[in-house]
Design a protein around this motif. Structure first.
Motif, PDB file in Angstrom:
ATOM      1  N   MET A 128       8.375   0.443  -1.582  1.00  0.00           N
ATOM      2  CA  MET A 128       6.979  -0.121  -2.121  1.00  0.00           C
ATOM      3  C   MET A 128       6.881  -1.380  -2.555  1.00  0.00           C
ATOM      4  SD  MET A 128       5.160   2.491  -2.929  1.00  0.00           S
ATOM      5  CE  MET A 128       3.992   1.751  -3.973  1.00  0.00           C
ATOM      6  N   PRO A 129       7.677  -2.378  -2.436  1.00  0.00           N
ATOM      7  CA  PRO A 129       7.503  -3.732  -2.736  1.00  0.00           C
ATOM      8  C   PRO A 129       6.724  -4.167  -1.130  1.00  0.00           C
ATOM      9  CG  PRO A 129       9.688  -3.390  -3.449  1.00  0.00           C
ATOM     10  CD  PRO A 129       9.238  -2.248  -2.862  1.00  0.00           C
ATOM     11  N   THR A 130       7.495  -3.712  -0.078  1.00  0.00           N
ATOM     12  CA  THR A 130       6.367  -4.152   1.324  1.00  0.00           C
ATOM     13  C   THR A 130       5.209  -3.419   1.462  1.00  0.00           C
ATOM     14  OG1 THR A 130       8.846  -4.129   1.997  1.00  0.00           O
ATOM     15  CG2 THR A 130       7.024  -3.755   3.849  1.00  0.00           C
ATOM     16  N   LEU A 131       5.224  -2.153   0.883  1.00  0.00           N
ATOM     17  CA  LEU A 131       3.681  -1.419   0.925  1.00  0.00           C
ATOM     18  C   LEU A 131       2.733  -2.388   0.004  1.00  0.00           C
ATOM     19  CD1 LEU A 131       4.737   2.268   0.831  1.00  0.00           C
ATOM     20  CD2 LEU A 131       3.725   0.607   2.883  1.00  0.00           C
ATOM     21  N   VAL A 132       3.202  -2.790  -1.315  1.00  0.00           N
ATOM     22  CA  VAL A 132       2.198  -3.450  -2.025  1.00  0.00           C
ATOM     23  C   VAL A 132       1.806  -4.860  -1.447  1.00  0.00           C
ATOM     24  CG1 VAL A 132       2.206  -4.783  -4.254  1.00  0.00           C
ATOM     25  CG2 VAL A 132       3.038  -2.242  -4.240  1.00  0.00           C
ATOM     26  N   SER A 133       2.813  -5.510  -0.922  1.00  0.00           N
ATOM     27  CA  SER A 133       2.536  -6.595  -0.187  1.00  0.00           C
ATOM     28  C   SER A 133       1.578  -6.686   1.074  1.00  0.00           C
ATOM     29  CB  SER A 133       3.622  -7.591   0.165  1.00  0.00           C
ATOM     30  OG  SER A 133       4.408  -6.796   1.270  1.00  0.00           O
ATOM     31  N   VAL A 134       1.608  -5.896   1.878  1.00  0.00           N
ATOM     32  CA  VAL A 134       0.740  -5.374   2.966  1.00  0.00           C
ATOM     33  C   VAL A 134      -0.507  -4.926   2.708  1.00  0.00           C
ATOM     34  CG1 VAL A 134       0.675  -3.825   4.755  1.00  0.00           C
ATOM     35  CG2 VAL A 134       2.928  -5.113   4.572  1.00  0.00           C
ATOM     36  N   TRP A 135      -0.477  -3.989   1.676  1.00  0.00           N
ATOM     37  CA  TRP A 135      -1.889  -3.137   1.225  1.00  0.00           C
ATOM     38  C   TRP A 135      -2.660  -4.415   0.423  1.00  0.00           C
ATOM     39  CZ3 TRP A 135      -0.022   2.107  -0.353  1.00  0.00           C
ATOM     40  CH2 TRP A 135       0.134   3.005   0.832  1.00  0.00           C
ATOM     41  N   PHE A 136      -2.105  -5.151  -0.437  1.00  0.00           N
ATOM     42  CA  PHE A 136      -2.816  -6.080  -1.331  1.00  0.00           C
ATOM     43  C   PHE A 136      -2.648  -7.373  -1.192  1.00  0.00           C
ATOM     44  CE2 PHE A 136      -1.899  -2.121  -3.507  1.00  0.00           C
ATOM     45  CZ  PHE A 136      -3.045  -1.483  -3.841  1.00  0.00           C
ATOM     46  N   GLY A 137      -2.036  -7.811  -0.130  1.00  0.00           N
ATOM     47  CA  GLY A 137      -1.651  -9.314   0.107  1.00  0.00           C
ATOM     48  C   GLY A 137      -0.596  -9.620  -0.866  1.00  0.00           C
ATOM     49  N   LYS A 150      -0.973 -13.076  -2.226  1.00  0.00           N
ATOM     50  CA  LYS A 150      -1.519 -13.931  -3.298  1.00  0.00           C
ATOM     51  C   LYS A 150      -1.216 -13.360  -4.667  1.00  0.00           C
ATOM     52  CE  LYS A 150      -5.660 -16.478  -4.653  1.00  0.00           C
ATOM     53  NZ  LYS A 150      -6.945 -16.741  -4.414  1.00  0.00           N
ATOM     54  N   HIS A 151      -1.638 -12.047  -5.000  1.00  0.00           N
ATOM     55  CA  HIS A 151      -1.083 -11.658  -6.593  1.00  0.00           C
ATOM     56  C   HIS A 151       0.022 -10.651  -6.379  1.00  0.00           C
ATOM     57  CE1 HIS A 151      -4.439 -13.997  -7.869  1.00  0.00           C
ATOM     58  NE2 HIS A 151      -5.110 -13.224  -6.823  1.00  0.00           N
ATOM     59  N   PHE A 152       1.076 -10.780  -5.485  1.00  0.00           N
ATOM     60  CA  PHE A 152       2.022  -9.876  -5.301  1.00  0.00           C
ATOM     61  C   PHE A 152       2.667  -9.564  -6.831  1.00  0.00           C
ATOM     62  CE2 PHE A 152       6.663  -8.885  -4.714  1.00  0.00           C
ATOM     63  CZ  PHE A 152       6.387  -7.558  -4.292  1.00  0.00           C
ATOM     64  N   GLY A 153       3.041 -10.458  -7.442  1.00  0.00           N
ATOM     65  CA  GLY A 153       3.870 -10.419  -8.707  1.00  0.00           C
ATOM     66  C   GLY A 153       3.202  -9.362  -9.870  1.00  0.00           C
ATOM     67  N   TYR A 155      -6.229 -10.359   8.926  1.00  0.00           N
ATOM     68  CA  TYR A 155      -5.638  -9.317   8.020  1.00  0.00           C
ATOM     69  C   TYR A 155      -6.601  -9.341   6.915  1.00  0.00           C
ATOM     70  CZ  TYR A 155      -2.957  -6.992   4.956  1.00  0.00           C
ATOM     71  OH  TYR A 155      -2.281  -6.058   3.844  1.00  0.00           O
ATOM     72  N   VAL A 156      -7.113  -8.072   6.595  1.00  0.00           N
ATOM     73  CA  VAL A 156      -7.585  -7.942   5.439  1.00  0.00           C
ATOM     74  C   VAL A 156      -6.986  -6.988   4.401  1.00  0.00           C
ATOM     75  CG1 VAL A 156      -9.859  -7.008   4.261  1.00  0.00           C
ATOM     76  CG2 VAL A 156      -9.776  -8.051   6.470  1.00  0.00           C
ATOM     77  N   PRO A 157      -6.720  -7.583   3.351  1.00  0.00           N
ATOM     78  CA  PRO A 157      -5.841  -6.595   2.431  1.00  0.00           C
ATOM     79  C   PRO A 157      -6.279  -5.100   1.997  1.00  0.00           C
ATOM     80  CG  PRO A 157      -5.727  -8.782   1.585  1.00  0.00           C
ATOM     81  CD  PRO A 157      -6.711  -8.596   2.573  1.00  0.00           C
ATOM     82  N   PHE A 158      -5.710  -4.138   1.982  1.00  0.00           N
ATOM     83  CA  PHE A 158      -5.991  -2.742   1.753  1.00  0.00           C
ATOM     84  C   PHE A 158      -6.991  -2.751   0.499  1.00  0.00           C
ATOM     85  CE2 PHE A 158      -5.262   1.706   0.403  1.00  0.00           C
ATOM     86  CZ  PHE A 158      -5.904   2.292   1.576  1.00  0.00           C
ATOM     87  N   ILE A 159      -8.054  -1.928   0.704  1.00  0.00           N
ATOM     88  CA  ILE A 159      -8.808  -1.911  -0.631  1.00  0.00           C
ATOM     89  C   ILE A 159      -8.753  -0.634  -1.032  1.00  0.00           C
ATOM     90  CG2 ILE A 159     -11.267  -2.243  -1.372  1.00  0.00           C
ATOM     91  CD1 ILE A 159     -11.555  -4.407   0.657  1.00  0.00           C
ATOM     92  N   LEU A 160      -8.522  -0.104  -2.168  1.00  0.00           N
ATOM     93  CA  LEU A 160      -8.427   1.345  -2.561  1.00  0.00           C
ATOM     94  C   LEU A 160      -9.965   1.899  -2.674  1.00  0.00           C
ATOM     95  CD1 LEU A 160      -5.961   1.205  -5.604  1.00  0.00           C
ATOM     96  CD2 LEU A 160      -5.718   2.407  -3.181  1.00  0.00           C
TER      97      LEU A 160
END
Length: 162
Positions: free
Chosen positions: A52-61, A63-66, A155-160
């Motif tokens: 999940m940490p990898t997916l969160v950083s790939v999907w949402f970028g 910048k606001h990973f934390g 790269y454009v972060p994943f948008i839900l």
């Protein structure tokens, strides 16, 4: 890629393993079967917190990973607490005199696994939808790149919600 699966496919496999673990544990009539279901649950959580940490950083970028990872872990923790409390409630409701000998073959907690399996199935549905959307975006980017309609795919972060 891990085992030839994209990252989002690994999420689907992990959540499927979680659903399977809830089915096995809910149907357990022996300690061995219950241990197998518990082991699969632990394996699923281990993979989930590894992927999940990898997916969160790939999907949402990044910048606001934390913040994004923090929200993810809060919801995982909330569901764990809520389902744990529900398991306790079901167990207590089925054991009014607290005599463990009356809990034959897991009957005192089986109903709780129905809810946890339902939650896991909702998670599987969400994982499949996210993986499919991610795959569609990846195929579209590949098509544009191969057609040389664009020189560089930014790269454009994943948008839900689009």
């Amino acid at each position: 890629r891990f085992w030839g699966l994209p990252r989002s496919g690994i999420l689907v496999a992990v959540v499927f393993c979680m659903v399977l673990s809830q089915i096995i544990a809910g149907a357990a009539e022996t300690l061995t079967t219950l241990l197998l279901g518990s082991a699969l649950t632990g394996l699923s959580y281990g993979f989930l917190f590894g992927v999940m940490p990898t997916l969160v950083s790939v999907w949402f970028g990044t910048k606001h990973f934390g913040s994004n990872w923090g929200m993810t872990t809060v919801f995982i923790g909330f569901s764990g607490q809520a389902l744990g409390a529900f398991f306790g409630y079901v167990y207590d409701a089925n054991m009014p005199d607290q005599d463990p000998s009356k809990c034959a073959r897991g009957a005192c907690y089986r109903d709780a696994f129905v809810l946890s399996m339902g939650v896991a199935l909702l998670g599987l549905l969400a994982a499949v939808v996210l993986a499919r959307r991610r795959g569609d975006r990846r195929r579209e980017n590949r098509r544009l790149w191969e057609a040389q309609e664009i020189e560089h795919i930014e790269y454009v972060p994943f948008i839900l919600a689009e």
